[in-house]
Design a protein around this motif. Structure first.
Motif, PDB file in Angstrom:
ATOM      1  N   LEU A  36       0.587  -0.662   0.098  1.00  0.00           N
ATOM      2  CA  LEU A  36       0.086  -0.017   0.056  1.00  0.00           C
ATOM      3  C   LEU A  36       1.085   1.600   0.166  1.00  0.00           C
ATOM      4  CD1 LEU A  36      -2.493  -0.905   2.912  1.00  0.00           C
ATOM      5  CD2 LEU A  36      -2.392  -1.468   0.327  1.00  0.00           C
ATOM      6  N   LYS A  37       0.046   2.292  -0.572  1.00  0.00           N
ATOM      7  CA  LYS A  37       1.509   3.744  -1.146  1.00  0.00           C
ATOM      8  C   LYS A  37       0.506   4.270  -1.157  1.00  0.00           C
ATOM      9  CE  LYS A  37       4.498   6.320  -3.712  1.00  0.00           C
ATOM     10  NZ  LYS A  37       4.785   6.407  -4.740  1.00  0.00           N
ATOM     11  N   ARG A  38       0.359   5.626   0.703  1.00  0.00           N
ATOM     12  CA  ARG A  38       0.016   6.908   0.770  1.00  0.00           C
ATOM     13  C   ARG A  38      -0.282   8.105  -0.803  1.00  0.00           C
ATOM     14  NH1 ARG A  38      -0.323   9.757   6.278  1.00  0.00           N
ATOM     15  NH2 ARG A  38      -2.279  11.205   5.952  1.00  0.00           N
ATOM     16  N   ASP A  39      -1.060   8.829  -0.895  1.00  0.00           N
ATOM     17  CA  ASP A  39      -1.616   9.114  -1.780  1.00  0.00           C
ATOM     18  C   ASP A  39      -2.325  10.393  -0.818  1.00  0.00           C
ATOM     19  OD1 ASP A  39      -1.427  10.943  -3.755  1.00  0.00           O
ATOM     20  OD2 ASP A  39      -2.978   9.568  -5.133  1.00  0.00           O
ATOM     21  N   GLY A  40      -2.059  11.314  -0.485  1.00  0.00           N
ATOM     22  CA  GLY A  40      -2.688  12.666   0.106  1.00  0.00           C
ATOM     23  C   GLY A  40      -3.739  11.359   1.153  1.00  0.00           C
ATOM     24  N   ILE A  41      -5.221  11.403   1.336  1.00  0.00           N
ATOM     25  CA  ILE A  41      -5.910  10.679   2.084  1.00  0.00           C
ATOM     26  C   ILE A  41      -6.196   9.163   1.137  1.00  0.00           C
ATOM     27  CG2 ILE A  41      -6.667  12.535   3.007  1.00  0.00           C
ATOM     28  CD1 ILE A  41      -9.083  12.286   0.966  1.00  0.00           C
ATOM     29  N   ASN A  42      -5.831   8.898  -0.108  1.00  0.00           N
ATOM     30  CA  ASN A  42      -6.035   7.999   0.155  1.00  0.00           C
ATOM     31  C   ASN A  42      -4.624   6.904  -0.089  1.00  0.00           C
ATOM     32  OD1 ASN A  42      -8.792   8.762  -1.705  1.00  0.00           O
ATOM     33  ND2 ASN A  42      -7.307   9.541  -3.010  1.00  0.00           N
ATOM     34  N   LEU A  43      -5.233   5.379  -0.216  1.00  0.00           N
ATOM     35  CA  LEU A  43      -4.162   4.591   0.006  1.00  0.00           C
ATOM     36  C   LEU A  43      -4.064   3.857  -1.661  1.00  0.00           C
ATOM     37  CD1 LEU A  43      -4.471   2.375   3.240  1.00  0.00           C
ATOM     38  CD2 LEU A  43      -2.124   3.968   2.742  1.00  0.00           C
ATOM     39  N   LYS A  44      -3.220   3.771  -2.048  1.00  0.00           N
ATOM     40  CA  LYS A  44      -3.513   2.985  -3.425  1.00  0.00           C
ATOM     41  C   LYS A  44      -2.711   1.465  -3.852  1.00  0.00           C
ATOM     42  CE  LYS A  44      -2.524   6.851  -6.380  1.00  0.00           C
ATOM     43  NZ  LYS A  44      -1.727   6.996  -7.518  1.00  0.00           N
ATOM     44  N   THR A  45      -3.274   0.847  -4.052  1.00  0.00           N
ATOM     45  CA  THR A  45      -2.741  -0.614  -4.511  1.00  0.00           C
ATOM     46  C   THR A  45      -2.419  -1.180  -6.434  1.00  0.00           C
ATOM     47  OG1 THR A  45      -2.269  -2.953  -3.681  1.00  0.00           O
ATOM     48  CG2 THR A  45      -4.461  -1.640  -3.986  1.00  0.00           C
ATOM     49  N   SER A  46      -2.173  -2.253  -6.558  1.00  0.00           N
ATOM     50  CA  SER A  46      -1.787  -3.086  -7.970  1.00  0.00           C
ATOM     51  C   SER A  46      -2.674  -4.363  -7.590  1.00  0.00           C
ATOM     52  CB  SER A  46      -0.928  -2.720  -8.529  1.00  0.00           C
ATOM     53  OG  SER A  46      -0.278  -3.665  -8.072  1.00  0.00           O
ATOM     54  N   LEU A  47      -3.270  -4.900  -8.151  1.00  0.00           N
ATOM     55  CA  LEU A  47      -3.987  -6.397  -8.051  1.00  0.00           C
ATOM     56  C   LEU A  47      -4.005  -7.041  -9.566  1.00  0.00           C
ATOM     57  CD1 LEU A  47      -7.172  -5.562  -6.517  1.00  0.00           C
ATOM     58  CD2 LEU A  47      -5.387  -6.404  -5.902  1.00  0.00           C
ATOM     59  N   ASP A  48      -3.076  -7.530  -9.529  1.00  0.00           N
ATOM     60  CA  ASP A  48      -2.920  -8.530 -10.750  1.00  0.00           C
ATOM     61  C   ASP A  48      -3.575  -9.777 -10.569  1.00  0.00           C
ATOM     62  OD1 ASP A  48       0.075  -6.832 -11.260  1.00  0.00           O
ATOM     63  OD2 ASP A  48       0.703  -8.420  -9.959  1.00  0.00           O
ATOM     64  N   ILE A  49      -4.176  -9.901 -11.976  1.00  0.00           N
ATOM     65  CA  ILE A  49      -5.430 -10.690 -11.974  1.00  0.00           C
ATOM     66  C   ILE A  49      -5.350 -11.419 -13.245  1.00  0.00           C
ATOM     67  CG2 ILE A  49      -7.055  -9.416 -10.613  1.00  0.00           C
ATOM     68  CD1 ILE A  49      -8.449  -8.804 -13.549  1.00  0.00           C
ATOM     69  N   SER A  50      -5.826 -12.177 -13.995  1.00  0.00           N
ATOM     70  CA  SER A  50      -5.737 -13.578 -14.815  1.00  0.00           C
ATOM     71  C   SER A  50      -6.625 -12.869 -16.012  1.00  0.00           C
ATOM     72  CB  SER A  50      -5.812 -14.665 -14.267  1.00  0.00           C
ATOM     73  OG  SER A  50      -6.920 -14.806 -14.337  1.00  0.00           O
TER      74      SER A  50
END
Length: 142
Positions: A36-50
């Motif tokens: 998880l990475k903070r971006d102001g009040i939001n948190l960002k992540t990435s999801l790998d899907i098939s």
């Protein structure tokens, strides 16, 4: 609150016989998280899907900063790069009770690398006019 913010605790320092307790000041430091990475009040992540999950949908659980699980479910036809916005799963908003930013999850569709032989077959199908556009290609992969 952000890294570098200072929190003041009034009257919380040591008290003695001949002096009153002063204030305690704490300066916040932010430690990076694995997913998880903070971006102001939001948190960002990435999801790998098939590719299958992109076509048919998927379910995932993401472990949050405080170890609670965030459940994500998406139905079919998910595009690469799509950003899912999960309300109230971001960072707390300072000065607002029970207010949180969003968790922003960017979708990354992962699928196997095609062999030279497979690429040649796909090329022949396109050249023969059997597929009119790359939108029809997904059906061939199944």
């Amino acid at each position: 609150m952000r890294a570098g913010d200072v929190v003041q605790f009034k009257g919380e320092s040591e008290q003695g016989f001949d002096f009153y307790p002063g204030d305690v000041f704490v300066k916040l430091n932010e430690v990076p998280h694995a997913t998880l990475k903070r971006d102001g009040i939001n948190l960002k992540t990435s999801l790998d899907i098939s590719l299958k999950e992109a076509i048919l949908g998927f379910e995932r659980r993401i472990n949050h900063l405080d170890d609670h699980s965030v459940y994500i479910e998406e139905s079919e036809d998910i595009q690469d790069g799509k950003v899912l916005e999960i309300e109230h799963e971001g960072m707390p908003i300072r000065g607002e009770m029970d207010s949180y930013g969003k968790l922003l999850a960017t979708i990354n569709i992962k699928y196997k690398k095609f062999s030279e032989e497979e690429l040649a077959k796909i090329k022949k199908i396109f050249e023969a006019g059997k597929l009119k556009s790359d939108e029809e290609l997904w059906f061939f992969k199944i």
